[in-house]
Write a protein that holds these residues in place. Structure first.
Motif, PDB file in Angstrom:
ATOM      1  N   GLU A  79       0.801  -1.142   0.068  1.00 16.31           N
ATOM      2  CA  GLU A  79      -0.004   0.022   0.199  1.00 16.31           C
ATOM      3  C   GLU A  79       0.815   1.267   0.053  1.00 16.31           C
ATOM      4  N   GLY A  82       1.826   2.366  -3.393  1.00 21.24           N
ATOM      5  CA  GLY A  82       0.882   2.884  -4.152  1.00 21.24           C
ATOM      6  C   GLY A  82       0.063   1.896  -4.886  1.00 21.24           C
ATOM      7  N   MET A  83       0.065   0.676  -4.371  1.00 23.35           N
ATOM      8  CA  MET A  83      -0.831  -0.442  -5.305  1.00 23.35           C
ATOM      9  C   MET A  83      -2.019  -0.332  -4.754  1.00 23.35           C
ATOM     10  N   THR A  84      -3.007   0.182  -5.298  1.00 21.23           N
ATOM     11  CA  THR A  84      -4.414  -0.096  -5.025  1.00 21.23           C
ATOM     12  C   THR A  84      -5.125  -1.387  -5.355  1.00 21.23           C
ATOM     13  N   ASP A  85      -6.249  -1.809  -4.571  1.00 22.09           N
ATOM     14  CA  ASP A  85      -6.887  -3.067  -4.731  1.00 22.09           C
ATOM     15  C   ASP A  85      -7.221  -3.188  -6.448  1.00 22.09           C
ATOM     16  N   GLU A  86      -7.704  -2.167  -6.957  1.00 16.86           N
ATOM     17  CA  GLU A  86      -7.900  -2.262  -8.378  1.00 16.86           C
ATOM     18  C   GLU A  86      -6.703  -2.647  -9.367  1.00 16.86           C
ATOM     19  N   TYR A  87      -5.744  -1.969  -9.030  1.00 20.92           N
ATOM     20  CA  TYR A  87      -4.376  -2.193  -9.699  1.00 20.92           C
ATOM     21  C   TYR A  87      -3.793  -3.702  -9.489  1.00 20.92           C
ATOM     22  N   ASP A  96      -7.167  -8.279  -3.394  1.00 21.76           N
ATOM     23  CA  ASP A  96      -6.878  -7.107  -2.759  1.00 21.76           C
ATOM     24  C   ASP A  96      -5.305  -7.203  -2.156  1.00 21.76           C
ATOM     25  N   SER A  97      -4.672  -6.036  -1.520  1.00 17.05           N
ATOM     26  CA  SER A  97      -3.415  -6.118  -1.070  1.00 17.05           C
ATOM     27  C   SER A  97      -3.236  -7.328   0.116  1.00 17.05           C
TER      28      SER A  97
END
Length: 531
Positions: A79, A82-87, A96-97
């Motif tokens: 997180e 910068g990793m979002t759940d959508e990415y 999710d992460s």
């Protein structure tokens, strides 16, 4: 199709036309060596399959993933990257992460790097600790120097004249000293040395008055015993000030005349005026040096301001209640310091351990035994051992911190902690045994160190060291309850006359030592207790 299926042969013009013999291509010839065969169809290049993005991510974050102790740590790193759940769903196909973190945690093996070399925050000088132990025991030489002044018939318990008077003052002074020291150390821990000085400025004289009053409350002592007890109370207050403020060497210099005179009295019969002079000189030196360390002028100014504040008439104080409540929100609030109630358990712990040491030395005499049964070397050994005990407490904290860095699991840390505990406790008991044997051999007319006496001495040592260990971790209440309960149980046994005194001492000390050891294992076996 929009174009020719076959590629034209090299060197040919245009696209491939009709075959040989056809009207449109008369006389056309195939390239040499072709033999009229169709050209070879080029095979598609075999490319390696696309790299798994999970492998690339695991390789990039390998140092962080391998050192993680829980998947949530990896999720926090993802997180923060910068990793979002959508990415994550589009790139890695995970929900999710947290799901991605769990898979990375399972894929990468654990590999904890060795930490950088750090300084040991619990490293202390052995010499300084031994010096404190000597300072704790040196005042006992004052009794040797003042013994001829305490001549008289034995009291009703069969003890030498003035013993109960001196013990009452010393016990009350010891309890007050423990409570006052903790409160002053608490102020020092907050970085307020001035507040610690004010605490000592008020508390030390009060403790001296309480110790003197306790000694005067015991009737039947020789006249000099009350004067000696008053001097003893004054010394305890001065020594508390100097020890809390880190002036051990200054206190040692103040005790030097009395100690030298006591050692000289072992070989030469000193006149009474010389004995009294040496005692008074050391007492005055300790009190003078303690006063120099205290903020006397600032304390007097603060007291004067408080008196003026109490006597000054404030307008509006007798106004309506609502107006007084509104004014209360505007008043300045002084800094909140340590609570007095937090220091009380330390006094209770001092009372319990003081009584246990007293019973170790005088238990048989108090139960009706002969006066020769006074085990003074045991009390002296316990007092002298406080220096090594303090150093070993620091060694335990250092060892547990090293185990916290090196352990790979809670079970491994608990094993390291128990190993360090056993090593430190065994070392302390060995030192205590050496001191007890040496004191018994050197003390004139001392009772023999039998098996029961040795067991009592070592069990009491275990009680005191484990209690101090819990106290150093802030768990003073269990230690205070156990030690106070043991002292009450032994007092009741002496008053009622239950059992043989030596056996009662061993049973009480063994129960207290076992209970405190259980507390140590339960409370200190958790890694969070060593932060």
């Amino acid at each position: 199709m929009s174009g020719s299926l076959w590629l034209k042969p090299p060197g040919s013009e245009g696209a491939r036309g009709p075959g040989p013999g056809s009207p449109g291509r008369r006389g056309a010839q195939w390239p040499p060596g072709a033999d009229g065969a169709l050209p070879a169809i080029p095979r598609p290049r075999r490319e390696a399959p696309a790299a798994d993005p999970m492998d690339e991510l695991a390789e990039r974050l390998d140092p962080f993933i391998s050192a993680a102790v829980h998947p949530d740590e990896i999720a926090a790193i993802l997180e923060s990257d910068g990793m979002t759940d959508e990415y994550i769903r589009l790139t890695y196909g995970r929900h999710d992460s947290f799901g991605l973190a769990e898979e990375l945690y399972a894929r990468v093996p654990r590999s904890f790097p060795e930490p950088d070399r750090v300084t040991d925050p619990w490293k202390v000088s052995l010499t300084a600790c031994l010096l404190r132990g000597v300072i704790f025991a040196l005042p006992g030489l004052a009794y040797l120097l003042g013994a001829p002044l305490l001549d008289g018939p034995q009291d009703r318990l069969g003890l030498p004249a003035g013993t109960l008077t001196l013990l009452a003052g010393a016990l009350i002074g010891w309890v007050w000293d423990q409570t006052l020291s903790h409160r002053a150390y608490s102020w020092l821990g907050l970085g307020d040395r001035a507040a610690a000085g004010r605490t000592l400025l008020v508390g030390a004289p009060v403790g001296s008055l309480l110790g003197t009053a306790a000694a005067l409350a015991v009737p039947g002592g020789p006249p000099f015993s009350y004067a000696f007890a008053a001097g003893q109370a004054l010394y305890v207050g001065a020594a508390t000030v100097l020890l809390v403020l880190g002036r051990e060497r200054v206190l040692l210099a103040a005790l030097a005349p009395m100690a030298a005179g006591a050692l000289l009295a072992l070989f030469v019969d000193l006149p009474v005026p010389v004995r009294v002079t040496l005692l008074v000189v050391s007492l005055l030196a300790a009190c003078t040096l303690a006063v120099r360390e205290l903020p006397l002028a600032a304390g007097l100014r603060s007291a004067a301001r408080r008196v003026r504040g109490w006597t000054r008439h404030r307008p509006g104080e007798r106004g309506p209640v609502r107006w007084q409540m509104l004014r209360g929100a505007e008043e300045e609030h002084s800094r909140r310091g340590p609570r007095i109630g937090d220091s009380v358990p330390y006094g209770v712990f001092g009372l319990g351990t003081g009584l246990l040491v007293l019973y170790a030395a005088l238990g048989e005499v108090l139960a009706g035994g002969p006066a020769e049964a006074v085990a003074a070397p045991s009390a002296v050994a316990l007092t002298l051992s406080m220096g090594p005990a303090e150093w070993l407490l620091h060694r335990f904290r250092s060892g547990s911190l090293a185990g916290l860095r090196a352990a790979r699991s809670p079970r491994a840390f608990r094993h390291r902690m128990l190993t360090t505990l056993a090593r430190c406790l065994a070392t302390y008991l060995a030192v205590l045994l050496v001191l007890g044997v040496t004191g018994t051999l050197l003390w004139p007319d001392a009772p023999g160190l039998t098996g029961l006496r040795v067991a009592t001495l070592l069990l009491l040592g275990a009680v005191m060291w484990t209690g101090l260990l819990l106290q150093s971790f802030g768990a003073v209440r269990p230690a205070a309850v156990v030690c106070a309960s043991a002292a009450v149980a032994q007092s009741l046994a002496l008053l009622v006359g239950v059992g043989q005194p030596r056996l009662v001492q061993v049973a009480v000390a063994a129960t207290a030592a076992a209970t405190l050891t259980v507390f140590v294992c339960l409370l200190l076996g958790r890694a969070t207790a060593h932060r």
